[in-house]
Motif scaffolding. Structure first.
Motif, PDB file in Angstrom:
ATOM      1  N   ILE A  29       0.817  -1.617   0.266  1.00  0.00           N
ATOM      2  CA  ILE A  29      -0.005  -0.315   0.425  1.00  0.00           C
ATOM      3  C   ILE A  29       0.149   1.219  -0.126  1.00  0.00           C
ATOM      4  CG2 ILE A  29       0.018  -0.126   1.926  1.00  0.00           C
ATOM      5  CD1 ILE A  29      -3.004   1.580   0.115  1.00  0.00           C
ATOM      6  N   TYR A  30       1.975   1.005   0.631  1.00  0.00           N
ATOM      7  CA  TYR A  30       2.679   2.300   0.282  1.00  0.00           C
ATOM      8  C   TYR A  30       3.394   2.441  -0.475  1.00  0.00           C
ATOM      9  CZ  TYR A  30       1.827   1.674   6.075  1.00  0.00           C
ATOM     10  OH  TYR A  30       0.823   1.322   6.831  1.00  0.00           O
ATOM     11  N   VAL A  31       3.918   1.931  -1.133  1.00  0.00           N
ATOM     12  CA  VAL A  31       4.167   1.603  -2.320  1.00  0.00           C
ATOM     13  C   VAL A  31       3.627   2.180  -3.408  1.00  0.00           C
ATOM     14  CG1 VAL A  31       5.576   0.568  -4.664  1.00  0.00           C
ATOM     15  CG2 VAL A  31       6.136  -0.991  -2.439  1.00  0.00           C
ATOM     16  N   ALA A  32       2.311   2.262  -3.442  1.00  0.00           N
ATOM     17  CA  ALA A  32       1.564   1.801  -4.095  1.00  0.00           C
ATOM     18  C   ALA A  32       1.361   4.052  -4.229  1.00  0.00           C
ATOM     19  CB  ALA A  32      -0.158   1.348  -4.065  1.00  0.00           C
ATOM     20  N   GLY A 203       9.888  10.766  17.722  1.00  0.00           N
ATOM     21  CA  GLY A 203       9.509  10.219  18.191  1.00  0.00           C
ATOM     22  C   GLY A 203       9.381   8.765  17.199  1.00  0.00           C
ATOM     23  N   ILE A 204       9.354   8.918  16.215  1.00  0.00           N
ATOM     24  CA  ILE A 204       9.123   7.600  15.179  1.00  0.00           C
ATOM     25  C   ILE A 204      11.026   7.073  15.058  1.00  0.00           C
ATOM     26  CG2 ILE A 204       9.169   7.182  12.485  1.00  0.00           C
ATOM     27  CD1 ILE A 204       7.517   9.086  12.202  1.00  0.00           C
ATOM     28  N   VAL A 205      11.609   7.614  15.276  1.00  0.00           N
ATOM     29  CA  VAL A 205      13.028   6.693  15.446  1.00  0.00           C
ATOM     30  C   VAL A 205      12.833   6.165  16.771  1.00  0.00           C
ATOM     31  CG1 VAL A 205      15.299   6.845  15.996  1.00  0.00           C
ATOM     32  CG2 VAL A 205      14.388   7.811  13.951  1.00  0.00           C
ATOM     33  N   PHE A 206      12.624   6.560  17.591  1.00  0.00           N
ATOM     34  CA  PHE A 206      12.168   6.071  19.568  1.00  0.00           C
ATOM     35  C   PHE A 206      11.779   5.046  18.918  1.00  0.00           C
ATOM     36  CE2 PHE A 206      10.440   6.223  23.316  1.00  0.00           C
ATOM     37  CZ  PHE A 206      12.047   5.888  24.067  1.00  0.00           C
ATOM     38  N   THR A 207      10.688   5.221  19.042  1.00  0.00           N
ATOM     39  CA  THR A 207       9.455   4.361  18.916  1.00  0.00           C
ATOM     40  C   THR A 207      10.128   3.085  17.246  1.00  0.00           C
ATOM     41  OG1 THR A 207       8.391   5.072  17.299  1.00  0.00           O
ATOM     42  CG2 THR A 207       7.482   5.416  19.369  1.00  0.00           C
ATOM     43  N   LEU A 230      18.108   2.478   6.752  1.00  0.00           N
ATOM     44  CA  LEU A 230      17.216   2.987   5.337  1.00  0.00           C
ATOM     45  C   LEU A 230      15.985   3.678   5.250  1.00  0.00           C
ATOM     46  CD1 LEU A 230      19.913   1.002   2.623  1.00  0.00           C
ATOM     47  CD2 LEU A 230      19.681   3.562   3.486  1.00  0.00           C
ATOM     48  N   LYS A 231      15.492   2.178   5.468  1.00  0.00           N
ATOM     49  CA  LYS A 231      14.258   2.642   6.198  1.00  0.00           C
ATOM     50  C   LYS A 231      13.603   3.790   6.670  1.00  0.00           C
ATOM     51  CE  LYS A 231      12.574  -1.642   5.682  1.00  0.00           C
ATOM     52  NZ  LYS A 231      11.497  -3.621   6.604  1.00  0.00           N
ATOM     53  N   LEU A 232      14.508   4.004   8.134  1.00  0.00           N
ATOM     54  CA  LEU A 232      13.876   5.153   8.748  1.00  0.00           C
ATOM     55  C   LEU A 232      14.472   6.707   8.100  1.00  0.00           C
ATOM     56  CD1 LEU A 232      15.164   4.276  12.862  1.00  0.00           C
ATOM     57  CD2 LEU A 232      13.077   4.405  11.549  1.00  0.00           C
ATOM     58  N   ALA A 233      15.578   6.371   7.260  1.00  0.00           N
ATOM     59  CA  ALA A 233      15.615   7.858   7.278  1.00  0.00           C
ATOM     60  C   ALA A 233      14.381   7.820   5.811  1.00  0.00           C
ATOM     61  CB  ALA A 233      17.808   7.378   5.804  1.00  0.00           C
ATOM     62  N   GLY A 234      14.077   7.122   5.183  1.00  0.00           N
ATOM     63  CA  GLY A 234      13.048   7.374   4.280  1.00  0.00           C
ATOM     64  C   GLY A 234      11.614   7.868   4.835  1.00  0.00           C
ATOM     65  N   ILE A 235      11.740   7.041   5.877  1.00  0.00           N
ATOM     66  CA  ILE A 235      10.818   8.043   6.604  1.00  0.00           C
ATOM     67  C   ILE A 235      10.472   9.626   7.047  1.00  0.00           C
ATOM     68  CG2 ILE A 235       9.154   8.545   8.571  1.00  0.00           C
ATOM     69  CD1 ILE A 235       9.864   4.444   8.486  1.00  0.00           C
ATOM     70  N   ALA A 236      11.909   9.636   7.547  1.00  0.00           N
ATOM     71  CA  ALA A 236      12.380  11.077   8.076  1.00  0.00           C
ATOM     72  C   ALA A 236      12.754  11.903   6.466  1.00  0.00           C
ATOM     73  CB  ALA A 236      13.543  10.833   8.785  1.00  0.00           C
ATOM     74  N   LEU A 238      10.460  11.818   3.514  1.00  0.00           N
ATOM     75  CA  LEU A 238       8.810  12.066   3.761  1.00  0.00           C
ATOM     76  C   LEU A 238       8.429  13.071   4.865  1.00  0.00           C
ATOM     77  CD1 LEU A 238       8.207   8.660   2.224  1.00  0.00           C
ATOM     78  CD2 LEU A 238       8.644  10.576   0.941  1.00  0.00           C
ATOM     79  N   VAL A 239       8.795  12.655   5.884  1.00  0.00           N
ATOM     80  CA  VAL A 239       7.638  13.799   6.877  1.00  0.00           C
ATOM     81  C   VAL A 239       8.363  15.185   6.675  1.00  0.00           C
ATOM     82  CG1 VAL A 239       7.739  13.946   9.638  1.00  0.00           C
ATOM     83  CG2 VAL A 239       7.462  11.642   8.476  1.00  0.00           C
ATOM     84  N   LEU A 240       9.956  15.337   6.737  1.00  0.00           N
ATOM     85  CA  LEU A 240      10.160  16.753   6.907  1.00  0.00           C
ATOM     86  C   LEU A 240       9.608  17.048   5.453  1.00  0.00           C
ATOM     87  CD1 LEU A 240      13.882  16.079   8.236  1.00  0.00           C
ATOM     88  CD2 LEU A 240      11.413  17.139   9.460  1.00  0.00           C
ATOM     89  N   ALA A 241      10.066  16.465   4.523  1.00  0.00           N
ATOM     90  CA  ALA A 241       9.660  17.425   3.044  1.00  0.00           C
ATOM     91  C   ALA A 241       7.988  17.418   3.042  1.00  0.00           C
ATOM     92  CB  ALA A 241       9.332  15.622   2.111  1.00  0.00           C
ATOM     93  N   LEU A 242       7.532  17.305   3.867  1.00  0.00           N
ATOM     94  CA  LEU A 242       5.300  17.441   3.872  1.00  0.00           C
ATOM     95  C   LEU A 242       5.937  18.447   4.722  1.00  0.00           C
ATOM     96  CD1 LEU A 242       2.454  17.015   3.575  1.00  0.00           C
ATOM     97  CD2 LEU A 242       2.893  15.032   6.061  1.00  0.00           C
ATOM     98  N   VAL A 243       6.255  18.387   5.937  1.00  0.00           N
ATOM     99  CA  VAL A 243       6.508  19.620   7.427  1.00  0.00           C
ATOM    100  C   VAL A 243       6.706  20.795   6.051  1.00  0.00           C
ATOM    101  CG1 VAL A 243       6.991  20.447   9.206  1.00  0.00           C
ATOM    102  CG2 VAL A 243       6.354  18.313   9.111  1.00  0.00           C
ATOM    103  N   VAL A 244       7.596  21.173   5.478  1.00  0.00           N
ATOM    104  CA  VAL A 244       8.930  22.321   5.320  1.00  0.00           C
ATOM    105  C   VAL A 244       7.473  22.322   4.372  1.00  0.00           C
ATOM    106  CG1 VAL A 244      10.430  23.104   3.175  1.00  0.00           C
ATOM    107  CG2 VAL A 244      11.443  20.940   5.702  1.00  0.00           C
ATOM    108  N   GLN A 245       6.940  21.621   2.487  1.00  0.00           N
ATOM    109  CA  GLN A 245       6.084  22.468   2.390  1.00  0.00           C
ATOM    110  C   GLN A 245       4.756  23.435   3.227  1.00  0.00           C
ATOM    111  OE1 GLN A 245       7.884  22.440  -0.771  1.00  0.00           O
ATOM    112  NE2 GLN A 245       6.544  21.599  -1.885  1.00  0.00           N
ATOM    113  N   LEU A 246       4.153  22.220   3.956  1.00  0.00           N
ATOM    114  CA  LEU A 246       3.128  24.101   4.751  1.00  0.00           C
ATOM    115  C   LEU A 246       3.441  24.890   5.723  1.00  0.00           C
ATOM    116  CD1 LEU A 246       1.725  20.137   6.237  1.00  0.00           C
ATOM    117  CD2 LEU A 246       1.146  21.783   4.322  1.00  0.00           C
TER     118      LEU A 246
END
Length: 406
Positions: A29-32, A203-207, A230-236, A238-246
């Protein structure tokens, strides 16, 4: 006399190197979602991921995402709720009567509206859990009844405008408490929003680190450390890119903060609490759950109460966004929420699904709606694409089950 040597225990560090654990049913689902975003970013010439458009996607679909959180729990338990859209309209009308006509303070009006939503959920939950009527029938009756009550309250006209606090929650943005900070060619961005993004990543990295160490402690397989990073880096990213745009547009929408709190809270309830495990048990194998001592009727009852509360919250958000409660509000909202849950990985038979998956499914629908609107596609083509995506998601779920069984 023959002696056998005991095999040495595999230390946790070596155990983590055995294999890469990939669940195609969950990760697909995430790849899609990523592929759909990339596709519409290309088709729209880069307009999809513009700061203002990202904000619009979140604000315009917030009420469907709220409904999807409740709907995924209903579907995991093996039931369905067809009345959610009508409950949205009904509770939106109740909130309008209290805040606009009766001039009640918005806080008490919101609280009473949520109680009304809980009462509606309790009414339906009683018939499903204790009387044994299938949820499909009960909620279909509710869809008709609560729509009729909405029309009785509102007639053919809407009630508005709503107080500033409700409009701010639905459409507003956080204030720039610490001002902006320069980001080079990207321009200025709100500092508080950026700090919130950094805190979310932390918080995501810690959990995830705690989850990894817990699995190692129980001798379970985990990804190699490099893949984990690598998974955590990808999530980070994506989250930071979204927050920067907002942060570049108008800071964080208040409704996004509300959604984040709901997703975090319900993810903990579904994944960590006894009640959450009982929901999965009821949906996965009802007979086994009953024999195991799970109070099936109580679990079912409270799932529908929760659905009613979230539908009431979505009704307030939707009415506040339009600045009025209308008789046609909530039409087909239940279908969007059900589609979000199934696209997000819920199983038709119940027992499977995640809150984050339902949110991802809702975002896929939102991106399709928004992206096709940007390229000027007619509404019938949008409905066609959404139908194909829903069918493909359920077909993929069935295919992965058959593959795992074979």
């Amino acid at each position: 006399m023959t002696t056998t040597e005991a095999r040495p225990a595999v230390p946790p560090v070596e155990r983590s190197k055995r294999r890469i654990s990939i669940n195609p049913r969950q990760s697909g689902i995430y790849v899609a979602f990523a592929l759909i975003v990339v596709l519409f970013e290309v088709l729209t010439g880069g307009a999809l991921l513009e700061p203002q458009n990202i904000s619009n996607i979140i604000v315009q679909n917030s009420y469907v995402l709220i409904l999807a959180i409740g709907m995924i729990l209903v579907i995991i338990s093996g039931h369905i709720d067809l009345s959610a859209g009508s409950v949205v309209a009904m509770t939106g009308a109740v909130s309008a009567v209290l805040m606009v006509n009766s001039h009640m303070p918005w806080f008490w009006a919101v609280l009473i509206t949520l109680v009304v939503g809980a009462a509606i959920g309790a009414w339906q939950g009683y018939w499903v859990a204790y009387f044994g009527i299938p949820a499909f029938i009960v909620t279909l009756a509710g869809m008709l009844a609560f729509r009729a009550l909405t029309l009785s309250v509102l007639g053919n006209q809407g009630i508005g405008p709503f107080p500033d606090a409700i409009r701010t929650l639905s459409n507003g943005f956080t204030d720039g408490y610490l001002g902006n900070i320069g980001l080079g060619p990207l321009g200025g961005a709100d500092l508080v929003s950026l700090l919130a993004g950094v805190a979310a990543v932390a918080g995501i990295v810690f959990t995830q680190w705690r989850k990894r160490m817990g699995r190692l402690g129980y001798g379970q397989d985990v990804d190699p450390f490099g893949v984990f990073v690598l998974k955590l880096a990808g999530i980070a990213v994506l989250v930071l890119a979204l927050v920067v745009q907002l942060a570049r547009f108008k800071n964080l929408p208040w409704v996004l903060i509300l959604l984040a709190a709901l997703v975090l809270g319900y993810s903990l309830v579904a994944g960590k609490s006894v009640f959450g495990r009982h929901i999965y048990a009821v949906g996965g194998n009802l007979q086994a759950a009953t024999l195991s001592g799970v109070k099936v009727k109580q679990v079912t009852f409270w799932i529908f109460v929760n659905m009613g509360v979230l539908a009431a919250l979505a009704g307030i958000i939707f009415a506040g966004r339009l600045n009025q409660a209308g008789p046609t509000a909530g039409v087909n909202f239940e279908l969007d929420a059900i589609a979000a849950a199934f696209i997000g990985g819920a199983a038709v038979q119940g027992g499977v699904g995640k809150v984050v998956g339902a949110i991802t499914g809702g975002l896929i629908m939102a991106v399709i709606n928004n992206g096709m609107s940007l390229i000027g596609a007619p509404s019938e083509r949008v409905m066609l694409v959404k139908g194909v995506v829903l069918l493909a998601a359920v077909a993929y779920d069935i295919w992965t089950k058959r593959r795992a069984a074979s």
